[in-house]
Design a protein around this motif. Structure first.
Motif, PDB file in Angstrom:
ATOM      1  N   GLU A 197       0.835  -1.216   0.000  1.00 52.29           N
ATOM      2  CA  GLU A 197       0.000   0.000   0.000  1.00 52.29           C
ATOM      3  C   GLU A 197       0.868   1.264   0.000  1.00 52.29           C
ATOM      4  OE1 GLU A 197      -3.590  -0.072   2.401  1.00 52.29           O
ATOM      5  OE2 GLU A 197      -3.154  -2.149   2.986  1.00 52.29           O
ATOM      6  N   HIS A 198       2.068   1.123  -0.567  1.00 55.17           N
ATOM      7  CA  HIS A 198       3.015   2.248  -0.627  1.00 55.17           C
ATOM      8  C   HIS A 198       3.364   2.781   0.762  1.00 55.17           C
ATOM      9  CE1 HIS A 198       1.628   1.785  -4.646  1.00 55.17           C
ATOM     10  NE2 HIS A 198       0.599   2.609  -4.554  1.00 55.17           N
ATOM     11  N   GLY A 199       3.163   1.962   1.766  1.00 50.65           N
ATOM     12  CA  GLY A 199       3.461   2.413   3.137  1.00 50.65           C
ATOM     13  C   GLY A 199       2.432   3.372   3.701  1.00 50.65           C
ATOM     14  N   LEU A 200       1.357   3.569   2.947  1.00 47.05           N
ATOM     15  CA  LEU A 200       0.354   4.560   3.367  1.00 47.05           C
ATOM     16  C   LEU A 200      -0.970   3.862   3.656  1.00 47.05           C
ATOM     17  CD1 LEU A 200       1.254   7.445   0.911  1.00 47.05           C
ATOM     18  CD2 LEU A 200       1.900   7.218   3.321  1.00 47.05           C
ATOM     19  N   THR A 201      -0.950   2.973   4.628  1.00 47.50           N
ATOM     20  CA  THR A 201      -2.193   2.312   5.032  1.00 47.50           C
ATOM     21  C   THR A 201      -3.119   3.318   5.698  1.00 47.50           C
ATOM     22  OG1 THR A 201      -1.283   1.800   7.185  1.00 47.50           O
ATOM     23  CG2 THR A 201      -0.933   0.166   5.456  1.00 47.50           C
ATOM     24  N   HIS A 204       4.865   7.950 -11.059  1.00 41.05           N
ATOM     25  CA  HIS A 204       3.558   8.437 -10.582  1.00 41.05           C
ATOM     26  C   HIS A 204       2.459   7.435 -10.898  1.00 41.05           C
ATOM     27  CE1 HIS A 204       5.227  12.226  -9.470  1.00 41.05           C
ATOM     28  NE2 HIS A 204       5.426  12.659 -10.696  1.00 41.05           N
ATOM     29  N   GLY A 205       2.569   6.797 -12.061  1.00 38.20           N
ATOM     30  CA  GLY A 205       1.517   5.898 -12.508  1.00 38.20           C
ATOM     31  C   GLY A 205       1.397   4.640 -11.673  1.00 38.20           C
ATOM     32  N   GLU A 206       2.463   4.325 -10.929  1.00 39.57           N
ATOM     33  CA  GLU A 206       2.417   3.102 -10.122  1.00 39.57           C
ATOM     34  C   GLU A 206       1.671   3.306  -8.798  1.00 39.57           C
ATOM     35  OE1 GLU A 206       6.148   1.027  -9.575  1.00 39.57           O
ATOM     36  OE2 GLU A 206       6.856   1.747 -11.525  1.00 39.57           O
ATOM     37  N   VAL A 207       1.406   4.534  -8.448  1.00 41.70           N
ATOM     38  CA  VAL A 207       0.652   4.779  -7.218  1.00 41.70           C
ATOM     39  C   VAL A 207      -0.800   4.364  -7.445  1.00 41.70           C
ATOM     40  CG1 VAL A 207      -0.170   6.545  -5.613  1.00 41.70           C
ATOM     41  CG2 VAL A 207       2.183   6.629  -6.478  1.00 41.70           C
ATOM     42  N   GLU A 208      -1.295   3.502  -6.584  1.00 39.96           N
ATOM     43  CA  GLU A 208      -2.658   3.010  -6.764  1.00 39.96           C
ATOM     44  C   GLU A 208      -3.676   4.126  -6.559  1.00 39.96           C
ATOM     45  OE1 GLU A 208      -3.352  -0.313  -4.138  1.00 39.96           O
ATOM     46  OE2 GLU A 208      -1.335  -1.081  -4.605  1.00 39.96           O
ATOM     47  N   ASP A 209      -4.705   4.094  -7.382  1.00 38.51           N
ATOM     48  CA  ASP A 209      -5.749   5.116  -7.265  1.00 38.51           C
ATOM     49  C   ASP A 209      -6.363   5.126  -5.873  1.00 38.51           C
ATOM     50  OD1 ASP A 209      -5.388   6.023  -9.813  1.00 38.51           O
ATOM     51  OD2 ASP A 209      -6.969   4.789 -10.693  1.00 38.51           O
ATOM     52  N   ALA A 210      -6.511   3.945  -5.296  1.00 39.14           N
ATOM     53  CA  ALA A 210      -7.153   3.883  -3.975  1.00 39.14           C
ATOM     54  C   ALA A 210      -6.294   4.585  -2.919  1.00 39.14           C
ATOM     55  CB  ALA A 210      -7.397   2.428  -3.566  1.00 39.14           C
ATOM     56  N   VAL A 211      -4.996   4.483  -3.036  1.00 39.47           N
ATOM     57  CA  VAL A 211      -4.131   5.156  -2.059  1.00 39.47           C
ATOM     58  C   VAL A 211      -4.134   6.670  -2.305  1.00 39.47           C
ATOM     59  CG1 VAL A 211      -1.768   5.367  -1.199  1.00 39.47           C
ATOM     60  CG2 VAL A 211      -2.716   3.105  -1.717  1.00 39.47           C
ATOM     61  N   ALA A 212      -4.108   7.047  -3.572  1.00 38.14           N
ATOM     62  CA  ALA A 212      -4.183   8.484  -3.876  1.00 38.14           C
ATOM     63  C   ALA A 212      -5.489   9.078  -3.331  1.00 38.14           C
ATOM     64  CB  ALA A 212      -4.085   8.707  -5.381  1.00 38.14           C
ATOM     65  N   ALA A 213      -6.577   8.340  -3.490  1.00 34.72           N
ATOM     66  CA  ALA A 213      -7.872   8.811  -2.985  1.00 34.72           C
ATOM     67  C   ALA A 213      -7.861   8.900  -1.456  1.00 34.72           C
ATOM     68  CB  ALA A 213      -8.988   7.873  -3.457  1.00 34.72           C
ATOM     69  N   ARG A 214      -7.178   7.958  -0.826  1.00 34.80           N
ATOM     70  CA  ARG A 214      -7.088   7.943   0.636  1.00 34.80           C
ATOM     71  C   ARG A 214      -6.295   9.159   1.144  1.00 34.80           C
ATOM     72  NH1 ARG A 214      -4.072   2.646   2.316  1.00 34.80           N
ATOM     73  NH2 ARG A 214      -5.928   1.638   1.479  1.00 34.80           N
ATOM     74  N   VAL A 215      -5.238   9.491   0.442  1.00 32.32           N
ATOM     75  CA  VAL A 215      -4.462  10.685   0.814  1.00 32.32           C
ATOM     76  C   VAL A 215      -5.334  11.935   0.642  1.00 32.32           C
ATOM     77  CG1 VAL A 215      -2.510  12.132   0.164  1.00 32.32           C
ATOM     78  CG2 VAL A 215      -2.225   9.642   0.316  1.00 32.32           C
ATOM     79  N   GLN A 216      -6.008  12.027  -0.494  1.00 39.48           N
ATOM     80  CA  GLN A 216      -6.880  13.182  -0.734  1.00 39.48           C
ATOM     81  C   GLN A 216      -7.907  13.323   0.382  1.00 39.48           C
ATOM     82  OE1 GLN A 216      -9.469  12.691  -4.143  1.00 39.48           O
ATOM     83  NE2 GLN A 216      -9.803  14.902  -4.353  1.00 39.48           N
ATOM     84  N   GLU A 217      -8.516  12.192   0.734  1.00 41.56           N
ATOM     85  CA  GLU A 217      -9.548  12.201   1.765  1.00 41.56           C
ATOM     86  C   GLU A 217      -8.992  12.714   3.100  1.00 41.56           C
ATOM     87  OE1 GLU A 217     -13.321  11.724   3.115  1.00 41.56           O
ATOM     88  OE2 GLU A 217     -12.607  11.481   1.041  1.00 41.56           O
TER      89      GLU A 217
END
Lengths: 258, 258, 258, 258
Positions: free
Chosen positions: A54-58, A76-89
């Motif tokens: 999870e890129h270390g960002l559980t 950048h493309g390897e970052v999962e959308d779900a993790v990017a969304a979690r950071v945004q949230e």
């Protein structure tokens, strides 16, 4: 001073694939940033990188993070959308976010800005002068009129961002460009700072004044208040003023749309 | 006056599934809006709805649209991500976007704002008074101190949006709430206006002053300049000032990252 | 296109006291600006200068002016406070104001900004590159990536202005500075644009692209709506909602404070 | 927490001329505000009033003030221009300023805003609901969704201010108006907060949540960095980049205009 929980995120690719970059950042860019921040006792610093699960960002790590810094470039493309969304949230809930250099094209930053985040660029090791345009801003504390970097990657305008809520730095480049390189935004309950210096082929993050700006920005970006309210149906009987409902109802009493 | 190509987009669900809504908008919300706008000879008006192929918003249609208006409520999730991304892209290139009422949760708006876009709400047919807070703004032309709507859905703060670039209207509600209901943003080369009145169970879009605001907003949102520049590598020999490259190169001469 | 009534105001001192400046601007800076603008048939152009009665800016002249441009440098202190206040008042009512170069220290601009409006500067005839940072803005239309001025006075940050509502240009200087040189504000119902190029010892206002920016800015700054409302007592019986007055009254029924 | 030096300024007229107001504020409005703030050990609180020499705001007092709060109503015109200018100057240097209620027409506020600062108003003791629109803002900490004031003076839009840099509160009034009543600006190195509740004929400043907002605002407005740079001539030999002067010089080597 209250303790601040900082997570330093780094893509950590070029430091492993390029010998020159590894020479400059043998422990990774995150290693240098973490070491400089750990000298401040009020900061609790951890690191996370792309290739961790999870890129270390559980969810748990983010829940325990007050301010997240983000460096990425090649993947950048390897970052999962779900993790990017979690950071945004989490930013909308109040977590601070410091986006560094090529992080301008990272998924979390682009999601939060809503714009292209594109820019012009040139890699020629030219001189950059980072001007303080807002000496009264907390992020500029301890910086004189400018920071001079003898070798830097040029980033140039137009920069595809929403108008910043506050600007702190604008850069001058030897090759003739200017760039809005130090910008603040508030999104939801979270504060965001973008800071442009930091190409991995120059030792920019070893520079004490660059470290100072990042340190200042972490303090500026710490959570300020409560998280922005979640969506909320206010039933008629809870209206602040007494009212009598009139007309057609498209929602059930509980608020569900029919 | 230059011709303006306007596309009115409507979800067009409740007008078909609910008899009361159909009675108010027999030709759909888009029908009423299009009819009112077609009385202005400088506007070239077309409509598009959710259930058409590509929701009626093909690349070609968007390329020929100067300003797009968006109404949706019950079926935001049915809008394809690819179409939402296409709308976002066209706005960044310069197309104007007018987001109406429950469109605050539409995919294009949320992508462009980067925030939750959530709000509080109550459906009680209460009175709303839309106050002009910026009488000098072009979108407020022809409106006196306020617009009064005898029956309206209440939208309340906090509204999860980035700070607007300009505010034109703030609403008062009989039940005790306030709401920032008329807001402007610039994103890339495009202008965006959000306007909150318009619940489908009341005849809000038949109101001449509401129609006037939308007409004003379409003129305000028309494309202003060229589209924001695409990403661009500036080779050393094209630098505005003559420079000699120094240091490590992580990119090929053409700009591709190694 | 609607006719626009433009008044070009110039201090007109250096053109009369310095032979070199007179050689560049034999008819004054206002002469060059007026000539370039008169080529546009929709503009009705007049000029006014410091040494005329009331500096040429009588109540009547201002009442007939849609957009005022302002250039001053050596004699800001000679502008009467009453005239500066009159200009400020007209801007709040809706008149556009274009402030040029050293006009950053003029009385009307400082009154409208509320800040010092100070900056750093150096007169060395160095190269300036005025970068477009907002290609979608109407003031940038017709300008490519930048305007290059071979000889210019350097203006540098920090510039003591309120954060601009919109930024259009940022300048790069050969001597190493950057400067926010093209900024927009709205104050009351009026639009204000500050544009930094224009030292009187170089032929900056003869440059067709500088003339184009000023022309664009005049169109952008034209009055948009009605003038912002004057102070207004709303007697209880005129309240939009019916209310019964309660408590102590410190004002007479007509609104006068006791 | 660092000590903060706060000066509470009050016109202190109506508390002496009106028996009802004196009953609510026997020690003056400044007395109530000072007492509530003195319960916070990190605040060093003093007061100053209109009829003291230099209105109690000598150069020395201002130099020792981190944050100034301002309440005035009946006697704005009695404030000396020199003192108003001194306050403005200190704000630009970094002093925080909290402007309360009818202080919207005070000289320091109007000088700093540059606009009319006018508004609509009605004195009817009606209900006001001060909504938090930005729950993540430090000034909103400790406030739930809104503050309810059973008796308040109505202030209404349009409010003649520059667009706030941040908004924290918007008020709803029983009589039908809305008002942007909690707004932030940065001017120079100083932070400014305007907060509208506080008519002297109601006990608004006795309300614990109103006191809390003012306390929060004082912390938010404390000086952040160094004072904005004073005007500065940069001689050619001090240019960051080596340049050779060219062209006409209108200034003496020391920078004085010829």
């Amino acid at each position: 001073m209250d303790p601040l929980r900082v997570t330093i995120w780094n893509e950590f690719v070029h430091e492993q694939t390029n010998a020159e970059v590894r020479r400059i950042y043998p422990e990774g860019i995150h290693g240098v940033l973490a070491a400089s921040l750990r000298s401040h006792p009020e900061l609790h610093v951890r690191t996370a990188t792309l290739r961790e699960p999870e890129h270390g960002l559980t969810q748990e790590v983010l829940a325990q993070t007050d301010v997240l810094t983000w460096w990425g470039h090649a993947a950048h493309g390897e970052v999962e959308d779900a993790v990017a969304a979690r950071v945004q949230e989490r930013v909308l809930e109040g977590m601070g976010l410091i986006v560094l250099h090529s992080g301008h094209l990272s998924k979390p930053f682009r999601r939060l800005m809503g714009t292209s985040c594109h820019l012009c660029w040139r890699e020629a090791g030219e001189r950059e002068r980072v001007w303080v345009i807002n000496p009264g801003h907390p992020i500029a504390q301890g910086i004189d009129r400018f920071i001079e970097l003898e070798n830097s990657e040029c980033y140039g305008e137009p920069f595809g961002i929403p108008a910043p809520d506050e600007q702190v730095f604008i850069s001058w480049f030897e090759g003739g460009e200017v760039f809005r390189g130090g910008n603040c935004w508030v999104r939801g309950s979270g504060r965001i700072f973008y800071f442009s210096p930091g190409h991995e082929s120059y030792p920019v993050y070893h520079h004490p004044l660059i470290q100072r700006v990042i340190y200042n920005a972490i303090h500026w970006a710490r959570p300020q208040g409560i998280k922005a309210e979640v969506p909320r149906h206010v039933p008629v009987e809870q209206a602040p003023e007494k009212i009598v409902p009139r007309g057609l109802q498209l929602h059930e009493p509980g608020g569900r749309l029919l």
